[in-house]
Write an enzyme that holds these catalytic residues in place. Structure first.
Site, PDB file in Angstrom:
ATOM      1  N   GLY A  71      37.178  36.683  43.377  1.00 46.05           N
ATOM      2  CA  GLY A  71      36.143  35.659  43.322  1.00 46.05           C
ATOM      3  C   GLY A  71      34.970  36.093  42.449  1.00 46.05           C
ATOM      4  O   GLY A  71      34.403  35.288  41.697  1.00 46.05           O
ATOM      5  N   THR A  72      34.630  37.356  42.539  1.00 49.01           N
ATOM      6  CA  THR A  72      33.496  37.871  41.753  1.00 49.01           C
ATOM      7  C   THR A  72      33.761  37.703  40.258  1.00 49.01           C
ATOM      8  O   THR A  72      32.885  37.261  39.506  1.00 49.01           O
ATOM      9  CB  THR A  72      33.269  39.368  42.087  1.00 49.01           C
ATOM     10  OG1 THR A  72      33.038  39.487  43.490  1.00 49.01           O
ATOM     11  CG2 THR A  72      32.093  39.938  41.315  1.00 49.01           C
ATOM     12  N   ASN A 150      29.020  31.777  52.802  1.00 49.57           N
ATOM     13  CA  ASN A 150      29.870  32.764  53.471  1.00 49.57           C
ATOM     14  C   ASN A 150      29.281  33.270  54.785  1.00 49.57           C
ATOM     15  O   ASN A 150      30.003  33.670  55.682  1.00 49.57           O
ATOM     16  CB  ASN A 150      30.140  33.952  52.543  1.00 49.57           C
ATOM     17  CG  ASN A 150      28.912  34.429  51.816  1.00 49.57           C
ATOM     18  OD1 ASN A 150      28.258  33.664  51.122  1.00 49.57           O
ATOM     19  ND2 ASN A 150      28.576  35.692  51.991  1.00 49.57           N
ATOM     20  N   GLN A 178      34.677  30.404  49.763  1.00 48.18           N
ATOM     21  CA  GLN A 178      34.827  30.239  51.218  1.00 48.18           C
ATOM     22  C   GLN A 178      35.353  28.858  51.604  1.00 48.18           C
ATOM     23  O   GLN A 178      35.732  28.649  52.749  1.00 48.18           O
ATOM     24  CB  GLN A 178      33.491  30.487  51.927  1.00 48.18           C
ATOM     25  CG  GLN A 178      33.022  31.925  51.885  1.00 48.18           C
ATOM     26  CD  GLN A 178      33.926  32.889  52.663  1.00 48.18           C
ATOM     27  OE1 GLN A 178      34.755  32.480  53.483  1.00 48.18           O
ATOM     28  NE2 GLN A 178      33.778  34.169  52.390  1.00 48.18           N
ATOM     29  N   SER A 198      39.220  32.697  45.682  1.00 42.94           N
ATOM     30  CA  SER A 198      39.656  34.089  45.829  1.00 42.94           C
ATOM     31  C   SER A 198      40.823  34.181  46.801  1.00 42.94           C
ATOM     32  O   SER A 198      40.775  33.598  47.888  1.00 42.94           O
ATOM     33  CB  SER A 198      38.469  34.921  46.346  1.00 42.94           C
ATOM     34  OG  SER A 198      38.891  36.225  46.664  1.00 42.94           O
ATOM     35  N   GLY A 199      41.854  34.954  46.422  1.00 44.78           N
ATOM     36  CA  GLY A 199      43.077  35.032  47.216  1.00 44.78           C
ATOM     37  C   GLY A 199      42.872  35.568  48.623  1.00 44.78           C
ATOM     38  O   GLY A 199      43.382  34.997  49.591  1.00 44.78           O
ATOM     39  N   THR A 236      47.322  42.290  31.687  1.00 39.79           N
ATOM     40  CA  THR A 236      48.647  41.969  32.242  1.00 39.79           C
ATOM     41  C   THR A 236      48.485  41.341  33.618  1.00 39.79           C
ATOM     42  O   THR A 236      47.724  41.829  34.456  1.00 39.79           O
ATOM     43  CB  THR A 236      49.504  43.255  32.316  1.00 39.79           C
ATOM     44  OG1 THR A 236      49.613  43.775  30.996  1.00 39.79           O
ATOM     45  CG2 THR A 236      50.889  42.970  32.883  1.00 39.79           C
ATOM     46  N   CYS A 324      29.752  42.354  52.312  1.00 35.28           N
ATOM     47  CA  CYS A 324      29.432  43.045  51.069  1.00 35.28           C
ATOM     48  C   CYS A 324      28.023  43.652  51.115  1.00 35.28           C
ATOM     49  O   CYS A 324      27.713  44.541  50.359  1.00 35.28           O
ATOM     50  CB  CYS A 324      29.531  42.076  49.890  1.00 35.28           C
ATOM     51  SG  CYS A 324      31.013  41.101  49.921  1.00 35.28           S
TER      52      CYS A 324
HETATM   53  N1  PLP Z   1      31.728  34.187  46.785  1.00 33.56           N
HETATM   54  C1  PLP Z   1      31.689  34.067  48.109  1.00 33.56           C
HETATM   55  C2  PLP Z   1      31.041  32.854  48.713  1.00 33.56           C
HETATM   56  C3  PLP Z   1      32.235  35.062  48.925  1.00 33.56           C
HETATM   57  O1  PLP Z   1      32.187  34.922  50.257  1.00 33.56           O
HETATM   58  C4  PLP Z   1      32.830  36.193  48.314  1.00 33.56           C
HETATM   59  C5  PLP Z   1      33.350  37.292  49.144  1.00 33.56           C
HETATM   60  O2  PLP Z   1      32.925  37.507  50.265  1.00 33.56           O
HETATM   61  C6  PLP Z   1      32.868  36.255  46.921  1.00 33.56           C
HETATM   62  C7  PLP Z   1      32.300  35.232  46.179  1.00 33.56           C
HETATM   63  C8  PLP Z   1      33.496  37.395  46.220  1.00 33.56           C
HETATM   64  O3  PLP Z   1      34.896  37.302  46.283  1.00 33.56           O
HETATM   65  P1  PLP Z   1      35.796  38.586  45.994  1.00 33.56           P
HETATM   66  O4  PLP Z   1      35.674  39.471  47.186  1.00 33.56           O
HETATM   67  O5  PLP Z   1      37.175  38.047  45.829  1.00 33.56           O
HETATM   68  O6  PLP Z   1      35.276  39.207  44.768  1.00 33.56           O
END
Ligand code: PLP
Length: 385
Positions: A71-72, A150, A178, A198-199, A236, A324
Site C-alpha cells: 500500500g505504501t 485505519n 483499509q 494492499s494485499g 520482476t 506502524c
Molecule cells: N494506508 C493505510 C490506510 C494503511 O492502513 C496501511 C497499513 O496499515 C497502509 C496504507 C500501508 O500499507 P502497506 O503496509 O501495505 O504498505
C-alpha cells in the site's frame, strides 16, 4: 495458548484458499513471466487472470490495475505521479488523519518545494467537505484523501467530494487500503483517478499491493527499469503473491456482504459490552460511517500499552494506535487531530476483526478486559472513581 487475533487492520491471516493458490508458484512454476520460453512465459496468463480479479472487485478494467509491492508504494507512486504530470502546480491537499504512507510523504514534500494543506477532522473523525472546497486552488496538483481510516474505521464521503475536485481538473487519489475488501467499492460510480490497495489487509500475503489508475490519467512511473507492468512499474513481478492477491479479491467479492454482516455483529457486540461494563470508556470515531470490523475505544487514566501487555497474557492481540506508529509513546496523530483528550488518547485500543473471528473469541475478550482495566486503574495515581 490460543491466539485471539483482533488486529486485522495491522495485517490479516492469509486465507487458506489463497495459500493453496500460491504454492505451485514457489516449487513448480517458478519461472519469470518475461522469459521467452514457455515455462516462464505461461505465467503472463496467470498474471492477467489475477489482474482481472483485482479489477472486478473495484469495478475497474484490468489494464487500469498495476501491481506494486504494498500500500505504501501505491500511495507514494500515485502522489508522485500526479505531481510529476503537472510540475507547475505545487499544492497538495490531504487530511490530518492519513496513514504515515501519505502523511509522512506529504511532510517530506512540504520541505521540498510543495505546500501541503492538511484538512482537519471533527471530534468524531469526520471530514467536512467545505474545508476541502475552500482549500482548492489553481495551484492544487493533487488531492489525496483516504477512503477509510485505519485507526478508527471512519469512512470519508469520497463519493461526495471527488466530483468537485474532478470538476476543477485536479487529480484525486484515495488510499483505500483499509476499505477494499471490507466495503463495496466501485470506481465506475466514484470517479477517483487513482486508488491504493494492499494485499495483506485483505487476506492475501504481505509484499503485494495494487494501484488503480483510471484510463486517461497522466502517469509517470516511480520505479524505473524494466518494461514490466507496461513500463509503469519496473521490477520482476511477485508472481505468487500477485496470484494470491487475485484469489483474495475473488473471495472478498463473494463474501463481502454476508461476511461483513457477521463481522459487524461481532464488532457491535464487543463494543457495546465494553462500553456498558467499563466506566470511563468511550468510543473514538463516527459510529455510523465506519468500517464494519473496527472499533477504537479509549479507557481513561490507563496506558494503552499496559492494556495490550495484559491482554497478551491471554493471547488477545489488538493494537494501540496504528501498528506502524506503535513503539513510540506519542499518542496517535489521528486521535490528536480528533481532539481526543490526552488522558483518553493514551489509553486507546483498536480492535479490528475479520471473517475468521468467532463469537466465542468475542465473549472471551468481554470476560477478560473489564478486570484488566480495573486492575490497571487501581495502579494509576490519576484514577479516582
Ligand atoms: N494506508 C493505510 C490506510 C494503511 O492502513 C496501511 C497499513 O496499515 C497502509 C496504507 C500501508 O500499507 P502497506 O503496509 O501495505 O504498505
Amino acid at each position: 495458548m490460543k491466539v485471539i487475533y483482533t488486529d486485522n487492520n495491522a495485517t490479516t491471516q492469509v486465507a487458506p484458499e489463497v495459500v493453496e493458490e500460491m504454492l505451485p508458484y514457489f516449487h513448480d512454476l517458478y519461472g519469470n513471466p518475461s522469459s521467452m520460453h514457455s515455462f516462464g512465459g505461461q505465467l503472463m496468463r496467470k498474471l492477467k487472470e489475477a489482474r482481472e480479479k483485482v479489477a472486478r472487485l473495484i469495478g475497474a478494467t484490468p489494464d487500469e490495475i498495476l501491481f506494486t509491492s504494498c500500500g505504501t508504494e501505491s500511495d507514494n507512486t500515485a502522489i508522485r505521479a500526479a505531481l510529476a504530470s503537472d510540475p507547475d502546480k505545487k499544492q497538495i491537499i490531504t487530511t490530518r488523519v492519513e496513514h504515515p504512507a501519505v502523511k509522512n510523504l506529504c511532510e517530506y514534500l512540504s520541505k521540498n518545494g510543495y505546500s501541503v494543506t492538511f484538512l482537519p477532522v471533527d471530534r468524531q473523525g469526520r471530514l467536512d467537505p467545505e474545508h476541502l472546497y475552500k482549500s482548492l486552488s489553481n495551484d492544487t496538483a493533487v488531492v489525496s484523501i483516504m477512503w477509510a481510516n485505519n485507526e478508527t474505521g471512519v469512512i470519508f464521503p469520497i463519493e461526495e467530494i471527488v466530483q468537485m475536485v474532478k470538476e476543477m481538473g485536479i487529480v484525486f487519489h484515495t488510499d483505500a487500503v483499509q476499505a477494499v475488501g471490507k466495503i463495496p467499492i466501485d470506481v465506475r460510480k466514484v470517479p477517483v483517478d487513482m486508488l491504493s490497495l494492499s494485499g495483506h489487509k485483505l487476506h492475501a500475503s504481505k509484499g503485494v499491493g495494487a494501484l488503480y489508475v483510471r484510463k486517461g490519467t497522466k502517469f509517470s512511473p516511480f520505479l524505473i527499469g524494466g518494461h514490466q507492468e507496461r513500463g509503469r512499474r519496473a521490477g520482476t513481478e511477485n508472481v505468487a503473491s500477485i496470484i494470491g492477491l487475485g484469489k483474495a479479491c475473488e473471495l472478498a467479492g463473494k463474501h463481502i456482504k454476508k461476511e461483513n454482516e457477521r463481522v459487524k455483529y461481532l464488532r457491535d457486540k464487543l463494543e457495546n459490552e465494553i462500553l456498558k461494563q467499563i466506566p470511563n470508556a468511550m468510543l473514538n470515531g463516527d459510529r455510523e460511517h465506519r468500517l464494519p470490523n473496527t472499533t477504537n475505544i479509549s479507557f481513561e487514566y490507563v496506558e494503552g500499552e499496559a492494556i495490550l501487555l495484559m491482554m497478551n497474557e491471554f493471547g488477545i492481540c489488538a493494537s494501540s494506535g496504528s501498528a506502524c506508529t506503535s513503539g513510540s509513546l506519542e499518542p496517535s496523530h489521528v486521535l490528536r487531530a480528533m481532539g481526543v483528550p490526552f488522558t483518553a488518547a493514551h489509553g486507546s485500543i483498536r480492535f479490528s476483526l475479520s471473517i475468521y473471528n468467532t463469537e466465542e473469541e468475542i465473549d472471551f475478550i468481554i470476560e477478560k478486559l473489564p478486570p484488566i482495566i480495573e486492575r490497571l486503574r487501581e495502579l494509576s495515581p490519576y484514577w479516582k472513581q
